[in-house]
Design a protein around this motif. Structure first.
Motif, PDB file in Angstrom:
ATOM      1  N   ASP A 103       2.832  16.254   0.230  1.00 37.30           N
ATOM      2  CA  ASP A 103       3.443  17.568   0.028  1.00 37.30           C
ATOM      3  C   ASP A 103       3.853  18.225   1.346  1.00 37.30           C
ATOM      4  N   ASP A 104       3.709  17.488   2.449  1.00 35.86           N
ATOM      5  CA  ASP A 104       4.112  18.002   3.756  1.00 35.86           C
ATOM      6  C   ASP A 104       5.540  17.519   4.059  1.00 35.86           C
ATOM      7  N   PRO A 105       6.533  18.418   4.117  1.00 37.98           N
ATOM      8  CA  PRO A 105       7.926  18.008   4.352  1.00 37.98           C
ATOM      9  C   PRO A 105       8.109  17.223   5.652  1.00 37.98           C
ATOM     10  N   GLN A 106       7.275  17.498   6.646  1.00 42.77           N
ATOM     11  CA  GLN A 106       7.406  16.800   7.922  1.00 42.77           C
ATOM     12  C   GLN A 106       6.918  15.356   7.832  1.00 42.77           C
ATOM     13  N   GLU A 107       6.077  15.064   6.843  1.00 46.95           N
ATOM     14  CA  GLU A 107       5.549  13.712   6.686  1.00 46.95           C
ATOM     15  C   GLU A 107       6.309  12.905   5.637  1.00 46.95           C
ATOM     16  N   ALA A 108       7.099  13.584   4.816  1.00 48.87           N
ATOM     17  CA  ALA A 108       7.753  12.925   3.691  1.00 48.87           C
ATOM     18  C   ALA A 108       8.778  11.901   4.156  1.00 48.87           C
ATOM     19  N   CYS A 109       8.688  10.700   3.593  1.00 56.54           N
ATOM     20  CA  CYS A 109       9.670   9.652   3.846  1.00 56.54           C
ATOM     21  C   CYS A 109       9.435   8.542   2.834  1.00 56.54           C
ATOM     22  N   GLY A 110      10.368   7.598   2.739  1.00 57.34           N
ATOM     23  CA  GLY A 110      10.232   6.479   1.825  1.00 57.34           C
ATOM     24  C   GLY A 110       9.155   5.511   2.287  1.00 57.34           C
ATOM     25  N   TYR A 111       8.732   4.631   1.375  1.00 61.84           N
ATOM     26  CA  TYR A 111       7.612   3.740   1.697  1.00 61.84           C
ATOM     27  C   TYR A 111       7.946   2.756   2.804  1.00 61.84           C
ATOM     28  N   ALA A 130       0.831  -1.211   0.000  1.00 64.61           N
ATOM     29  CA  ALA A 130       0.000   0.000   0.000  1.00 64.61           C
ATOM     30  C   ALA A 130       0.859   1.252   0.000  1.00 64.61           C
ATOM     31  N   PHE A 131       1.957   1.208   0.735  1.00 62.08           N
ATOM     32  CA  PHE A 131       2.801   2.381   0.900  1.00 62.08           C
ATOM     33  C   PHE A 131       3.698   2.583  -0.319  1.00 62.08           C
ATOM     34  N   TYR A 132       4.088   1.472  -0.939  1.00 61.10           N
ATOM     35  CA  TYR A 132       4.838   1.552  -2.193  1.00 61.10           C
ATOM     36  C   TYR A 132       3.957   2.158  -3.285  1.00 61.10           C
ATOM     37  N   LEU A 133       2.695   1.726  -3.327  1.00 62.11           N
ATOM     38  CA  LEU A 133       1.760   2.244  -4.328  1.00 62.11           C
ATOM     39  C   LEU A 133       1.540   3.747  -4.131  1.00 62.11           C
ATOM     40  N   ALA A 134       1.372   4.163  -2.875  1.00 61.14           N
ATOM     41  CA  ALA A 134       1.177   5.590  -2.591  1.00 61.14           C
ATOM     42  C   ALA A 134       2.382   6.404  -3.051  1.00 61.14           C
ATOM     43  N   GLU A 135       3.563   5.883  -2.814  1.00 61.48           N
ATOM     44  CA  GLU A 135       4.778   6.586  -3.238  1.00 61.48           C
ATOM     45  C   GLU A 135       4.892   6.597  -4.758  1.00 61.48           C
ATOM     46  N   ASP A 167      -1.537  10.793  -1.316  1.00 58.95           N
ATOM     47  CA  ASP A 167      -1.644  10.868   0.137  1.00 58.95           C
ATOM     48  C   ASP A 167      -2.134   9.530   0.673  1.00 58.95           C
ATOM     49  N   ILE A 168      -2.005   9.368   1.991  1.00 55.14           N
ATOM     50  CA  ILE A 168      -2.524   8.175   2.660  1.00 55.14           C
ATOM     51  C   ILE A 168      -3.549   8.612   3.701  1.00 55.14           C
TER      52      ILE A 168
END
Length: 248
Positions: A218-226, A172-177, A182-183
């Motif tokens: 688009d939130d820098p504080q939330e951005a990270c790899g899957y 799910a997280f790979y697909l979102a990336e 967003d999730i």
């Protein structure tokens, strides 16, 4: 005597619910035949079909015999912007709990669900996809996202036998990336007590659905790899489970 009356009552509730669900599946199959097969698989007809699915799912979840239900959306999520919607997984009822959220969604299901003799045709009319490791599935999902649909995935991959949060898979997280989505995390509670994984018998109880804060790409504080996102949101669900357990 009280025990026997309880068994009789819950058996009657279960039988009634099964009959209603069967009627629901037949009704949606007939609607799909006339609206989509005969009427044509247009975007307008698909939207109408999804809108009926949402209304009927909401009605079912609010009228499971012997239960109560509550819905919480503290962030006022509208589901207007396409996202990957994730949820923990407890029961056969979970699918309708998610379908009631918005008509603009597609659900990734296991192949046996897609071919289920009771509601498999409904799943196919709604353009829900069986999970596969193919480029075609990704292309199909991307097409539906461009049409305004969100994608629903249960990251645990299967129903939890005891309602505890199991390991999250990364898909799910790979697909979102990969699709830059967003999730939106959704937490369900009580469904595993009302209809446990290894049971076809309804039990009394309270069910709830909570829509949690959207994780914005688009939130820098939330951005990270899957991979990191998988761990982060798994932790969110573990903490939520503990919080709900202590509030019982």
């Amino acid at each position: 005597m009280k025990r026997s009356m309880y068994i009789i009552r819950q058996t009657a509730y279960t039988f009634f619910s099964f009959c209603y669900f069967l009627g629901f599946a037949i009704d949606m199959t007939v609607r799909g035949f006339f609206l989509i097969t005969l009427g044509g698989a247009t975007e307008e007809h698909k939207r109408k079909y999804h809108a009926v699915l949402q209304r009927k799912s909401r009605f079912v979840i609010n009228h499971v015999p012997g239960t109560t239900f509550s819905y919480s959306n503290p962030e006022d999520e509208t589901f207007e912007k396409p996202s990957v919607i994730i949820s923990n997984h407890q029961s056969h009822l979970d699918l309708m709990a998610i379908m009631m959220l918005t008509p603009n969604l597609i659900i990734l299901t296991k192949k046996w669900v897609w071919h289920n003799p009771f509601y498999g045709i409904v799943i196919r009319y709604a353009d829900y996809f069986p999970i596969t490791d193919t480029d075609q599935m990704t292309q199909d999902i991307e097409r539906k996202v461009k049409e305004g649909y969100s994608v629903v995935i249960f990251p645990e991959g299967t129903r939890s036998p005891d309602s505890k949060i199991m390991r999250f898979h990364r898909g799910a997280f790979y697909l979102a990336e990969n699709l830059d989505l967003d999730i939106v995390p959704v937490y369900i509670n009580g469904f595993g007590q009302v209809l446990p994984k290894e049971s076809f018998h309804l039990h009394p109880g309270h069910m709830s659905v909570e829509v949690m804060k959207r994780v914005r790409r688009d939130d820098p504080q939330e951005a990270c790899g899957y991979r990191e996102m998988t761990k982060r949101l798994h932790g969110v669900y573990l903490r939520k489970h503990e919080e709900m357990r202590h509030h019982r």
